[in-house]
Design a protein around this motif. Structure first.
Motif, short mmCIF file in Angstrom:
data_model
loop_
_atom_site.label_atom_id
_atom_site.label_comp_id
_atom_site.label_asym_id
_atom_site.label_seq_id
_atom_site.Cartn_x
_atom_site.Cartn_y
_atom_site.Cartn_z
N LEU A 127 0.82 -1.20 0.00
CA LEU A 127 0.00 0.00 0.00
C LEU A 127 0.87 1.26 0.00
N ALA A 128 1.91 1.25 0.85
CA ALA A 128 2.78 2.43 0.92
C ALA A 128 3.56 2.64 -0.36
N MET A 129 4.11 1.58 -0.92
CA MET A 129 4.92 1.73 -2.12
C MET A 129 4.06 2.08 -3.34
N THR A 130 2.82 1.57 -3.40
CA THR A 130 1.95 1.90 -4.52
C THR A 130 1.64 3.39 -4.54
N PHE A 131 1.27 3.92 -3.39
CA PHE A 131 0.93 5.35 -3.34
C PHE A 131 2.19 6.22 -3.44
N ALA A 132 3.33 5.69 -3.05
CA ALA A 132 4.57 6.45 -3.24
C ALA A 132 4.84 6.63 -4.73
N GLU A 133 4.65 5.58 -5.52
CA GLU A 133 4.85 5.69 -6.96
C GLU A 133 3.81 6.63 -7.59
N MET A 134 2.56 6.55 -7.11
CA MET A 134 1.52 7.45 -7.66
C MET A 134 1.82 8.89 -7.29
N GLU A 135 2.41 9.11 -6.11
CA GLU A 135 2.78 10.47 -5.72
C GLU A 135 3.93 10.98 -6.59
N LYS A 136 4.88 10.14 -6.88
CA LYS A 136 6.01 10.56 -7.71
C LYS A 136 5.56 10.87 -9.14
N GLN A 137 4.57 10.11 -9.63
CA GLN A 137 4.12 10.31 -11.00
C GLN A 137 3.28 11.57 -11.17
N GLY A 138 2.34 11.79 -10.25
CA GLY A 138 1.45 12.93 -10.45
C GLY A 138 1.04 13.67 -9.21
N GLY A 139 1.76 13.47 -8.09
CA GLY A 139 1.41 14.17 -6.86
C GLY A 139 0.04 13.79 -6.33
N TYR A 140 -0.27 12.47 -6.36
CA TYR A 140 -1.62 12.02 -6.01
C TYR A 140 -1.99 12.38 -4.57
N LEU A 141 -1.06 12.22 -3.63
CA LEU A 141 -1.37 12.47 -2.22
C LEU A 141 -1.23 13.94 -1.86
N SER A 142 -0.18 14.58 -2.33
CA SER A 142 0.07 15.97 -1.93
C SER A 142 -0.94 16.93 -2.52
N SER A 143 -1.58 16.56 -3.64
CA SER A 143 -2.56 17.45 -4.28
C SER A 143 -4.00 17.01 -4.01
N GLU A 144 -4.21 16.17 -3.00
CA GLU A 144 -5.55 15.63 -2.73
C GLU A 144 -6.58 16.72 -2.50
N ALA A 145 -6.26 17.72 -1.70
CA ALA A 145 -7.23 18.76 -1.36
C ALA A 145 -7.12 19.99 -2.26
#
Length: 508
Positions: A127-145
């Motif tokens: 779970l952590a590594m999947t979202f880490a890759e999604m964050e690196k690709q398009g800022g999935y977590l940091s741009s949530e809000a």
């Protein structure tokens, strides 16, 4: 043991900085729960204002986003009351586009402290590594809000992951057009205990019905001989398979919880009750009724043979089935007892609960099965005509009501030889190499009774029983490896040229 359940799933991030109104204008990073499922399980939430948090986040927050030394590592944090554990994998993504040049987050899984964490470790990592890759690709977590692009909210995603894992043990959730979360909980099986030649494997299911041609060839040859009566060495001999291969194959069956390992049954064996015998006396969960269905025989006349019941024994999720083949078994007296199949015309005769409880509670240390049978036969109750004694004892051992009291022999002089280095103990690989009825040889070609320098205990000569007299080898092992009955072993021990009182036979 049932599959553990995830209590909560949450996403934690470290906010870039917090202004503190002091003269130095210090900037302190702050840990914040971004999403949690269910709402209010970690910190107060507007979606569930009356929900009571499972943990005190203020106490454990410094361990949820820990120091850098713990980044990209699996971390387990226990609550102060030791009721819950938080499983996490804190991740740090360094990049100049973030405030403070890095983005730190952690997906935490809250489970009960007494459950097995091993199945969840890979899940948390994935779970952590999947979202880490999604964050690196398009800022999935940091741009949530900050960005509203129609994607699934993190909180909704965590809810689906938690529910699917709890209900189905797996999940496949599309996050966006390019990413899908695929995870599965695999049950953890501890390493199986070693399989010895004197163990008796008992199947917990009908292995002959599930085996197919794609199975291992060794297993296909062994399974027809696993009937709950044959010991491991006899199975290897009947299947024409080497003993080490047989032990390895049985370990695979043991690993997947398809067989049990019991001791060999002898009428000269000794059994004693465990504390859980009280559950049998109280007939808790219908234990006595289950025993009656497993051990009771048909109503037979004096000239009829002893028939084995066709019942099955429940052990949690599986069933222990007994073979109905005629199987000769040599007891310690040298006689042969046969257990033929159940006659279909005879219905099982139900033994009263009182009598079954009386039978089960009269086992004790120092009383053999033969003496136990004679005790009840002399009292006017024909044990052998109404119950299958082997299955009755097997039921008690499997259910934890009885335990086998093993017999050992120890020699003071042989212990002295071991202490002074004039002899060496019997190793596992040497036990495998012992030929039934023969002395066998060690790996270096010396006789099995020789010490490291070729010396022997002169008081025992070349007798192969010498190396079993250190008090660590039960009679079952000697019976199996030397192809002798217990009575023959005792007679052999009496013939040793040893001082009076040197040999001692004890039970434990």
């Amino acid at each position: 043991m049932g599959q553990p359940r995830a209590a909560t799933l949450s996403l934690t991030t470290r906010q870039p900085e917090t202004q503190v109104p002091v003269d130095t204008r210090m900037h302190i990073p702050r840990t914040k729960i971004v999403a949690q499922s269910p709402p209010g399980c970690i910190v107060a939430s507007q979606l569930a204002p009356h929900a009571k948090p499972l943990v005190d986040f203020d106490i454990i927050q410094e361990y949820i986003i820990p120091r850098k030394a713990f980044f990209n590592r699996f971390v387990t944090v226990n609550t102060p009351d030791n009721k819950y554990s938080i499983l996490g994998f804190p991740v740090s993504i360094p990049n100049e586009r973030y405030d403070r040049n890095e983005f730190i987050f952690n997906f935490g899984l809250v489970v009960e402290s007494d459950c097995d964490f091993i199945p969840y470790e890979r899940l948390v990592r994935r779970l952590a590594m999947t979202f880490a890759e999604m964050e690196k690709q398009g800022g999935y977590l940091s741009s949530e809000a900050k960005v509203d692009d129609g994607r699934r909210p993190i909180e909704s995603l965590l809810e689906i992951v938690k529910e699917d894992l709890n209900n189905y043990g797996e999940c496949m959730i599309p996050v966006d057009e390019a990413n899908t979360i695929n995870m599965k909980l695999f049950p953890y099986h501890p390493p199986p205990p070693p399989v010895r030649g004197w163990h008796v494997p008992v199947p917990k299911m009908k292995l002959t019905e599930i085996v197919d041609p794609t199975w291992d060839l060794t297993l296909q040859k062994l399974i027809p001989h696993i009937d709950g009566v044959n010991d491991v060495r006899r199975i290897a001999w009947l299947a024409d398979v080497s003993l080490p291969l047989t032990q390895t194959a049985l370990q695979h069956l043991l690993y997947y919880d398809t067989i049990l390992l019991l001791d060999m049954f002898f009428f000269g064996g000794c059994y004693a009750p465990r504390p859980s015998i009280h559950d049998f006396v109280a007939n808790r969960d219908g234990l006595v009724d289950e025993c009656a269905g497993y051990v009771c025989l048909g109503g037979l006349g004096p000239s009829d043979s002893v028939a084995a019941s066709s019942g099955s024994l429940s052990t949690g999720e599986n069933t222990v089935g007994a073979s109905t083949n005629v199987t000769p078994s040599k007891d310690v007296l040298g006689t042969t007892a046969q257990i033929p199949p159940q006659t279909s015309a005879l219905a099982p005769q139900r033994v009263s609960n009182y009598q079954l409880i009386k039978l089960m509670t009269t086992f004790c240390v120092g009383r053999s099965v033969m003496e136990w049978i004679k005790l009840h036969t002399d009292a006017g109750w024909p044990v052998l005509s109404l119950i299958d004694v082997r299955r009755f004892i097997q039921f008690g051992v499997i259910k934890g009501l009885l335990y086998r009291v093993h017999k050992y022999v120890v020699s003071k002089q042989y212990l002295a030889l071991l202490a002074t280095g004039q002899a060496r103990p019997l190793r596992d690989d040497e036990r495998v190499g012992v030929r039934p009825g023969g002395l066998g040889e060690d790996e270096d070609g010396t006789a099995a009774g020789e010490g490291p320098a070729g010396g022997r205990g002169a008081w025992m000569g070349e007798d192969p029983l010498q190396r079993y007299t250190d008090g660590c080898h039960c009679f079952d092992q000697i019976i199996t490896e030397q192809n002798m009955t217990a009575a023959e072993i005792v007679e052999k021990l009496k013939g040793f040229q040893a001082p009076a009182g040197d040999l001692t036979v004890f039970y434990r």
